[in-house]
Design a protein around this motif. Structure first.
Motif, mmCIF file in Angstrom:
data_model
loop_
_atom_site.group_PDB
_atom_site.id
_atom_site.type_symbol
_atom_site.label_atom_id
_atom_site.label_comp_id
_atom_site.label_asym_id
_atom_site.label_seq_id
_atom_site.Cartn_x
_atom_site.Cartn_y
_atom_site.Cartn_z
ATOM 1 N N GLU A 72 2.551 1.609 -3.421
ATOM 2 C CA GLU A 72 1.586 2.005 -4.454
ATOM 3 C C GLU A 72 1.360 3.509 -4.425
ATOM 4 O O GLU A 72 1.217 4.133 -5.476
ATOM 5 C CB GLU A 72 0.257 1.275 -4.263
ATOM 6 C CG GLU A 72 0.298 -0.167 -4.703
ATOM 7 C CD GLU A 72 -0.981 -0.927 -4.367
ATOM 8 O OE1 GLU A 72 -1.940 -0.314 -3.826
ATOM 9 O OE2 GLU A 72 -1.013 -2.131 -4.637
ATOM 10 N N VAL A 73 1.325 4.092 -3.236
ATOM 11 C CA VAL A 73 1.150 5.546 -3.119
ATOM 12 C C VAL A 73 2.332 6.258 -3.775
ATOM 13 O O VAL A 73 2.152 7.227 -4.515
ATOM 14 C CB VAL A 73 1.002 5.972 -1.645
ATOM 15 C CG1 VAL A 73 1.073 7.476 -1.499
ATOM 16 C CG2 VAL A 73 -0.298 5.440 -1.076
ATOM 17 N N LYS A 79 0.824 -1.208 0.000
ATOM 18 C CA LYS A 79 0.000 0.000 0.000
ATOM 19 C C LYS A 79 0.856 1.257 0.000
ATOM 20 O O LYS A 79 0.578 2.214 -0.726
ATOM 21 C CB LYS A 79 -0.934 -0.006 1.201
ATOM 22 C CG LYS A 79 -2.029 -1.044 1.091
ATOM 23 C CD LYS A 79 -2.892 -1.062 2.309
ATOM 24 C CE LYS A 79 -3.921 -2.190 2.192
ATOM 25 N NZ LYS A 79 -4.718 -2.338 3.401
ATOM 26 N N ASN A 133 4.165 5.230 -6.149
ATOM 27 C CA ASN A 133 4.182 4.995 -7.595
ATOM 28 C C ASN A 133 2.924 5.513 -8.278
ATOM 29 O O ASN A 133 2.749 5.312 -9.479
ATOM 30 C CB ASN A 133 4.335 3.498 -7.882
ATOM 31 C CG ASN A 133 5.694 2.985 -7.470
ATOM 32 O OD1 ASN A 133 6.699 3.656 -7.663
ATOM 33 N ND2 ASN A 133 5.727 1.809 -6.883
ATOM 34 N N SER A 134 2.069 6.193 -7.546
ATOM 35 C CA SER A 134 0.781 6.624 -8.081
ATOM 36 C C SER A 134 0.904 7.888 -8.941
ATOM 37 O O SER A 134 1.858 8.653 -8.837
ATOM 38 C CB SER A 134 -0.202 6.876 -6.938
ATOM 39 O OG SER A 134 0.162 8.038 -6.223
ATOM 40 N N TYR A 135 -0.117 8.077 -9.760
ATOM 41 C CA TYR A 135 -0.236 9.268 -10.586
ATOM 42 C C TYR A 135 -0.290 10.519 -9.705
ATOM 43 O O TYR A 135 0.350 11.526 -10.001
ATOM 44 C CB TYR A 135 -1.504 9.165 -11.435
ATOM 45 C CG TYR A 135 -1.808 10.388 -12.248
ATOM 46 C CD1 TYR A 135 -1.225 10.574 -13.496
ATOM 47 C CD2 TYR A 135 -2.670 11.377 -11.777
ATOM 48 C CE1 TYR A 135 -1.495 11.706 -14.256
ATOM 49 C CE2 TYR A 135 -2.942 12.499 -12.518
ATOM 50 C CZ TYR A 135 -2.355 12.662 -13.760
ATOM 51 O OH TYR A 135 -2.619 13.787 -14.494
ATOM 52 N N ASP A 136 -1.061 10.428 -8.619
ATOM 53 C CA ASP A 136 -1.213 11.577 -7.724
ATOM 54 C C ASP A 136 0.118 12.004 -7.104
ATOM 55 O O ASP A 136 0.401 13.190 -6.984
ATOM 56 C CB ASP A 136 -2.213 11.254 -6.612
ATOM 57 C CG ASP A 136 -3.619 11.060 -7.140
ATOM 58 O OD1 ASP A 136 -3.911 11.555 -8.252
ATOM 59 O OD2 ASP A 136 -4.429 10.423 -6.442
ATOM 60 N N TYR A 137 0.935 11.026 -6.699
ATOM 61 C CA TYR A 137 2.235 11.338 -6.113
ATOM 62 C C TYR A 137 3.163 11.957 -7.154
ATOM 63 O O TYR A 137 3.806 12.977 -6.902
ATOM 64 C CB TYR A 137 2.876 10.075 -5.529
ATOM 65 C CG TYR A 137 4.265 10.304 -4.981
ATOM 66 C CD1 TYR A 137 4.449 10.818 -3.702
ATOM 67 C CD2 TYR A 137 5.393 10.011 -5.735
ATOM 68 C CE1 TYR A 137 5.715 11.043 -3.201
ATOM 69 C CE2 TYR A 137 6.662 10.231 -5.239
ATOM 70 C CZ TYR A 137 6.822 10.749 -3.973
ATOM 71 O OH TYR A 137 8.079 10.970 -3.478
#
Length: 119
Positions: free
Chosen positions: A83-84, A80, A86-90
């Motif tokens: 994933e944060v 989890k 590697n996220s688009y938002d990050y």
């Protein structure tokens, strides 16, 4: 404690990702192994980490082994957190990057404290 986070240093086409957290007196090398296609929904299979001195000498764990395999509930929590990161938002600064990085670093640091005797 000051730290520098170096994320996703990997070779093209590789299913292995190397992350590093550099603290003032030691660093943590994290290896993530993925299954499936890296460009299309990769699945995290396992995560390992080692602790090294700034001079790249490996520090042994309390039980004498050199690396720690993250497994069970800790692997789910690690998935989890990664994933944060590697996220688009990050990547596009839509979330608080410092908070996301601190959560990741604090989780890894808690595992280091559990497994290593640092002086």
């Amino acid at each position: 404690m000051n730290y520098t986070l170096e994320l996703n240093t990997q070779e093209a086409g590789s299913n292995i990702v190397f992350n590093t957290i550099v603290f003032d007196s030691f660093k943590v090398n994290i290896v993530e192994r993925y299954g499936g296609k890296m460009g299309f929904n990769p699945k995290l299979w396992e995560a390992l980490f080692k602790v090294r001195t700034i001079g790249n000498e490996i520090i042994a764990r309390r039980d004498g082994n050199l690396r720690v395999k993250i497994k069970g509930d800790q692997l789910e929590a690690y998935k989890k957190l990664s994933e944060v990161l590697n996220s688009y938002d990050y990547k596009n600064r839509l979330i608080n990057r410092k908070a996301a990085e601190e959560d990741y670093v604090h989780f890894i640091l808690s595992l280091v404290i559990q497994n290593y005797q640092l002086n």
